[in-house]
Design a protein around this motif. Structure first.
Motif, PDB file in Angstrom:
ATOM      1  N   ALA A   1     -11.067  -4.781  -6.668  1.00 64.02           N
ATOM      2  CA  ALA A   1     -10.353  -3.902  -7.598  1.00 64.02           C
ATOM      3  C   ALA A   1     -10.545  -4.462  -8.995  1.00 64.02           C
ATOM      4  CB  ALA A   1      -8.872  -3.808  -7.250  1.00 64.02           C
TER       5      ALA A   1
ATOM      6  N   SER B   1       0.834  -1.197   0.000  1.00 64.89           N
ATOM      7  CA  SER B   1       0.000   0.000   0.000  1.00 64.89           C
ATOM      8  C   SER B   1       0.870   1.248   0.000  1.00 64.89           C
ATOM      9  CB  SER B   1      -0.925   0.004   1.214  1.00 64.89           C
ATOM     10  OG  SER B   1      -0.174   0.113   2.415  1.00 64.89           O
TER      11      SER B   1
ATOM     12  N   GLU C   1     -10.851  -1.086  -3.173  1.00 68.71           N
ATOM     13  CA  GLU C   1     -12.031  -0.612  -2.446  1.00 68.71           C
ATOM     14  C   GLU C   1     -12.241  -1.576  -1.280  1.00 68.71           C
ATOM     15  OE1 GLU C   1     -14.028   1.970  -3.008  1.00 68.71           O
ATOM     16  OE2 GLU C   1     -13.262   2.691  -4.936  1.00 68.71           O
TER      17      GLU C   1
ATOM     18  N   THR D   1      -4.767   2.790  -1.541  1.00 64.68           N
ATOM     19  CA  THR D   1      -3.955   2.989  -2.736  1.00 64.68           C
ATOM     20  C   THR D   1      -2.692   2.152  -2.602  1.00 64.68           C
ATOM     21  OG1 THR D   1      -2.823   4.912  -1.786  1.00 64.68           O
ATOM     22  CG2 THR D   1      -4.833   5.328  -3.034  1.00 64.68           C
TER      23      THR D   1
ATOM     24  N   ASP E   1      -5.728   0.487  -6.845  1.00 64.20           N
ATOM     25  CA  ASP E   1      -6.457   0.925  -5.658  1.00 64.20           C
ATOM     26  C   ASP E   1      -7.500  -0.121  -5.291  1.00 64.20           C
ATOM     27  OD1 ASP E   1      -4.957   3.194  -5.818  1.00 64.20           O
ATOM     28  OD2 ASP E   1      -6.594   4.493  -6.506  1.00 64.20           O
TER      29      ASP E   1
ATOM     30  N   VAL F   1     -10.501   3.407   0.738  1.00 62.34           N
ATOM     31  CA  VAL F   1      -9.759   3.135  -0.487  1.00 62.34           C
ATOM     32  C   VAL F   1      -8.297   2.984  -0.095  1.00 62.34           C
ATOM     33  CG1 VAL F   1      -8.948   4.036  -2.688  1.00 62.34           C
ATOM     34  CG2 VAL F   1     -11.342   4.303  -2.044  1.00 62.34           C
TER      35      VAL F   1
END
Length: 222
Positions: A184, A101, A162, A147, A160, A145
């Motif tokens: 995703a 991440s 969800e 990333t 990304d 979210v």
């Protein structure tokens, strides 16, 4: 191990800060693609590990994950063998897929239904009516979210996730855990997975779009 499984942040119940590991007994790293443009085919990776660091400020939390590419399974031995070959994952040269991440965003107040409700309330209020707004969540589950970057076959692309946070609690064994699911969508060709067959009727044998479907629990480490 902490004595308290949860805390409150911005009106939402979240796990206590610390390091969590993916529970191997409660996980699914799945995906979905289309066959001949008409039917979905689901599969998953049976072997994966993940470390989740939940920070005091949850928006500073981070995730790293490693997936064994050879553990792919779709319920068809022939298809699995092909997916492991150099046409697709090339598992002998690239034994793992990696995810890390790069940031996290809370989406609780950015849900389209609330945006619609605020807009509608403004319009109705202009005509002298009382605004009607859906009630906010009680804060137990929530949406984020995440990333990050996904590496497949040595190629790294931004992806990304969800994330739906399912809640946190202490399990019957005294372990602090939390549950989650995530989705995703990626284009497999972005990772050099280019193999395909053109169909005489139009379209291709294997869809380019791959939907990622993840679910699991994470266990707090003492």
């Amino acid at each position: 191990m902490t004595d308290i499984a949860t805390r409150t942040w911005d009106g939402m119940t979240i796990p206590v800060a610390g390091t969590y590991l993916l529970d191997q007994a409660h996980k699914r790293i799945g995906f979905l693609s289309r066959h001949m443009m008409v039917s979905p085919v689901r599969g998953e990776f049976a072997e994966a590990t993940a470390q989740i660091f939940v920070a005091e400020d949850p928006l500073l939390s981070s995730v790293t994950a490693t997936i064994a590419s050879a553990s792919i399974t779709t319920g068809s031995l022939d298809r699995d063998t092909h997916l492991k070959s150099a046409d697709f994952l090339d598992v002998e040269r690239y034994p793992t897929l990696e995810y890390r991440s790069t940031g996290i965003k809370w989406q609780g107040n950015e849900d389209p239904i609330f945006q619609w409700a605020r807009l509608r309330s403004h319009r109705l209020g202009g005509r002298g009516r009382s605004p009607i707004v859906p009630p906010q969540s009680d804060g137990t589950p929530g949406r984020f979210v995440l990333t990050g970057e996904l590496m497949v076959k040595g190629i790294t692309r931004a992806v990304d996730l969800e994330v739906n946070f399912g809640g946190a609690r202490t399990d019957p064994y005294g372990q602090n855990i939390f549950g989650f699911s995530a989705t995703a969508e990626i284009n497999r060709e972005d990772y050099g997975l280019l193999w395909n067959v053109m169909l005489e009727s139009g379209g291709v044998l294997v869809g380019k779009t791959v939907q990622i479907e993840i679910a699991g629990e994470a266990i707090h480490q003492a």
